[in-house]
Scaffold this motif. Structure first.
Motif, short mmCIF file in Angstrom:
data_model
loop_
_atom_site.label_atom_id
_atom_site.label_comp_id
_atom_site.label_asym_id
_atom_site.label_seq_id
_atom_site.Cartn_x
_atom_site.Cartn_y
_atom_site.Cartn_z
N PRO A 20 0.76 -1.04 0.07
CA PRO A 20 -0.11 0.27 0.22
C PRO A 20 1.26 1.03 0.29
N LEU A 42 2.24 2.04 -3.95
CA LEU A 42 1.00 2.01 -4.87
C LEU A 42 0.58 3.43 -4.25
N VAL A 79 -4.86 3.33 -6.40
CA VAL A 79 -4.92 2.82 -5.67
C VAL A 79 -5.62 3.76 -4.81
N GLN A 120 -6.46 1.70 1.92
CA GLN A 120 -5.91 0.17 2.41
C GLN A 120 -7.32 0.23 3.94
N LEU A 140 -7.38 -4.00 0.21
CA LEU A 140 -6.46 -3.02 -0.71
C LEU A 140 -7.99 -2.68 -1.99
N TYR A 141 -8.07 -1.63 -1.33
CA TYR A 141 -9.34 -1.10 -2.65
C TYR A 141 -9.05 0.00 -3.98
N MET A 142 -9.25 -0.93 -4.89
CA MET A 142 -8.50 -0.18 -5.91
C MET A 142 -9.54 -0.26 -7.27
#
Length: 641
Positions: free
Chosen positions: A99, A102, A113, A116, A127-129
């Motif tokens: 994280p 990114l 990204v 998180q 981890l959301y993207m």
């Protein structure tokens, strides 16, 4: 390191590099049965990811469907309740610094990204993207292998994206300028279009201190318009993150690794992961682009089962020889010479011979998309532009000498009728001697001066053709000199004509004492007019040659051409001035009749007609060269921009 199913739409992590473990080789096969060995530093799996199911709610996310799965992570399409948006959520153990890595990356061609979240008491990290629905380059690669080279085009990329959209019940974008552009591209141009964007992404990542280290088709996602975005930085190394080391993040897919990365994998090599730089990522990108272009990788690695590193040695030996001729012969017939050169440079065994930065590679790939520009920089082998490069001195000498010679002959005939024939016989004899002496001195002097001031323009390209290397500043000097060659030819020619205009009457007066001031002025004016003729026409002939042949030859060897755009624009503006001079020659010829004594008019009418008609025809030729050079300059400005 990560693996993807061809239908995966988001990056998947199957190892956490921060958990100590012995390096291992895995012998895998892709859908074609070819070996795709991967090197991983694997963690101990402490969390049961299999217990997570579609329909579960994790923190702020409703899991809609699974997009991909690896050994140490799963990726879901999810709805984020608080933001009311669709995202890709990567669920993994709470290990590593992916994280943080990114979070540094914010680029159009890198998967965005958002943030998180840690699920309390579970050891899970979310981890959301950005969610991309167009599939991956791996999907596209499967389609490439199903089509003959002649049937591949930009539409193939869009078909792959649309197939992925249909599998997700998503709607294809309408009235998209990007899709229209891609659909019109040939397949090599499509590969260059994709590669240019990925090279930009790697250049950006390098600037913020991040190396990817696992460039492969499955780690490159596609938007609904076919735009590529680099993903899966989970084994990357960020120099700006504290308490990390390159070794901790080491891994990757062997088939796409650079030689130096393979050496770092081998226990008997001294090279370490810390020795790698962005040129290693660019090598991997070169392998990906070659595979997209041809359907096969440039190196035919064989599956190995030994664990003593002999497979790495075999791969290193294969790559040390460069791309084999059999792979080069497999390039499609419509592959531009420029793209072939660029990919071979990416895959050079010695990283010193590769592009130093992603920006350089992106610039070169962008040129491939410009047909006129790529034909200038990488002309076909049979092109006159390429054949005449080694004859630079004779070509420039002819372009400068012929107009000057014709102007000299006209001037001799013109002044012979109006002035010389009216001199006493002994004075005429002295004039012929003076003419021979001045011409015998001026023409060789002019050539010698031009060769000297153009020495960089002549020496550097010749040396490059012989395989020599030059410092960047010498190549830059050669480029700069090339763009002013035509001006130098014009300046030297005009200077010699004006000097001759002073010397001819002066020496004749000193030797005979029979030249009055009117004749001397007429003598000087006639040489000045002929000098302007000898300036304008050589300028366009020399400019046409150097812009179309000599200057583009230097661009592949240049790392920084940012200052050339202004120089090209300046040459374009100067060309307009010279065009005005060329247009004035016929007018000067007609105007000159008013200054000729009436008694001499009958003898001069034919000469003036020749001057006027010849000037008109020469202007037409000069205008044609001007227009061609103008278009070439525009294309070259796009290359160096």
């Amino acid at each position: 390191m990560s693996t993807h199913d061809p239908k995966h739409h988001a990056p998947v992590e199957d190892s956490d590099p921060t958990v100590a473990s012995a390096p291992s080789l895995r012998d895998e096969s892709d859908s074609t049965g070819k070996w795709t060995g991967e090197f991983t530093v694997g963690p101990t799996k402490d969390v049961d990811l299999d217990s997570i199911q579609v329909g579960d709610q994790l923190e702020d996310f409703d899991l809609i469907t699974q997009l991909g799965e690896g050994a140490f992570a799963r990726v879901f399409l999810a709805r984020q309740r608080s933001m009311q948006r669709i995202v890709a959520v990567k669920v993994s153990e709470d290990h590593g610094s992916e994280p943080q890595t990114l979070a540094q990356l914010d680029h159009d061609y890198i998967v965005r990204v958002f943030d998180q979240a840690i699920v309390p008491g579970t050891g899970l990290r979310l981890l959301y993207m950005q969610y991309l629905s167009g599939g991956t380059l791996q999907n596209l690669l499967h389609r490439v292998r199903e089509y003959e080279p002649a049937k591949r085009s930009g539409q193939l990329l869009l078909d792959s994206v649309d197939a992925s959209l249909r599998s997700r019940a998503e709607i294809r974008p309408s009235e998209s300028q990007t899709r229209a552009l891609v659909a019109a591209l040939s397949w090599p141009e499509t590969v260059a279009w994709l590669g240019r964007r990925l090279a930009e992404a790697l250049d950006y990542a390098d600037k913020v201190g991040v190396l990817h280290r696992d460039i492969k088709p499955a780690n490159i996602l596609l938007s609904s318009e076919g735009v590529p975005k680099l993903a899966d930085f989970n084994i990357s190394f960020a120099r700006s993150i504290g308490n990390t080391s390159p070794v901790a993040y080491f891994g990757g897919s062997l088939a796409y690794m650079s030689p130096e990365q393979l050496e770092a994998c081998h226990p008997d090599h001294l090279r370490s992961a810390g020795d790698l730089d962005t040129r290693s990522d660019l090598y991997s990108l070169g392998v990906v682009l070659w595979e997209l272009l041809t359907g096969t990788r440039p190196f035919t690695d064989r599956s190995q089962t030994s664990t003593d590193g002999s497979e790495l040695v075999a791969m290193l030996n294969l790559r040390a020889q460069g791309v084999p001729n059999s792979a080069i012969d497999a390039l499609p017939e419509n592959c531009p010479t420029a793209l072939r050169r660029i990919l071979l440079k990416c895959l050079a065994p010695d990283r010193e011979d590769r592009f130093a930065r992603g920006k350089e590679l992106a610039q070169q790939l962008d040129m491939v998309l410009d047909e006129r520009a790529r034909e200038l920089v990488d002309p076909p082998a049979e092109s006159w532009r390429k054949r005449l490069r080694k004859w630079s001195i004779p070509v420039v000498a002819i372009a400068a000498g012929v107009p000057n010679g014709l102007a000299s002959l006209y001037n001799i005939q013109y002044n012979q009728v109006l002035i010389v024939n009216k001199l006493p016989p002994d004075a005429q004899t002295r004039f012929l001697v003076i003419t021979a002496i001045i011409n015998g001195i001026f023409f060789p002097t002019g050539i010698a001066v031009l060769i000297y001031i153009s020495r960089f323009m002549l020496r550097v390209p010749h040396g490059l053709r012989q395989g020599k290397t030059f410092p960047p500043e010498e190549i830059a000097r050669a480029r700069s000199d090339t763009l002013v060659t035509a001006d130098r030819v014009a300046a030297v020619a005009l200077g010699l004509w004006l000097l001759a205009g002073l010397l001819f009457p002066l020496t004749l007066e000193l030797s005979t004492g029979s030249i009055d001031w009117k004749a001397a002025f007429h003598f000087f004016a006639s040489l000045a007019v002929c000098g302007s003729m000898a300036v304008a026409y050589p300028f366009f002939m020399v400019s046409f040659f150097v812009v179309r042949s000599l200057y583009p030859e230097l661009l592949p060897y240049s790392r920084d051409t940012s200052g050339d755009r202004q120089k090209l624009a300046s040459l374009r503006r100067r060309s307009v001035v010279y065009l005005c001079v060329a247009a004035s020659v016929p007018l000067v010829g007609v105007t000159g009749l008013s200054f000729i004594p009436v008694a001499d008019l009958p003898e001069m009418v034919l000469s003036v007609r020749i001057l006027s008609m010849g000037g008109i025809l020469a202007f037409i030729g000069a205008y044609y060269l001007f227009r061609q050079t103008e278009e070439d300059l525009s294309a070259l400005q796009r290359v160096v921009a």
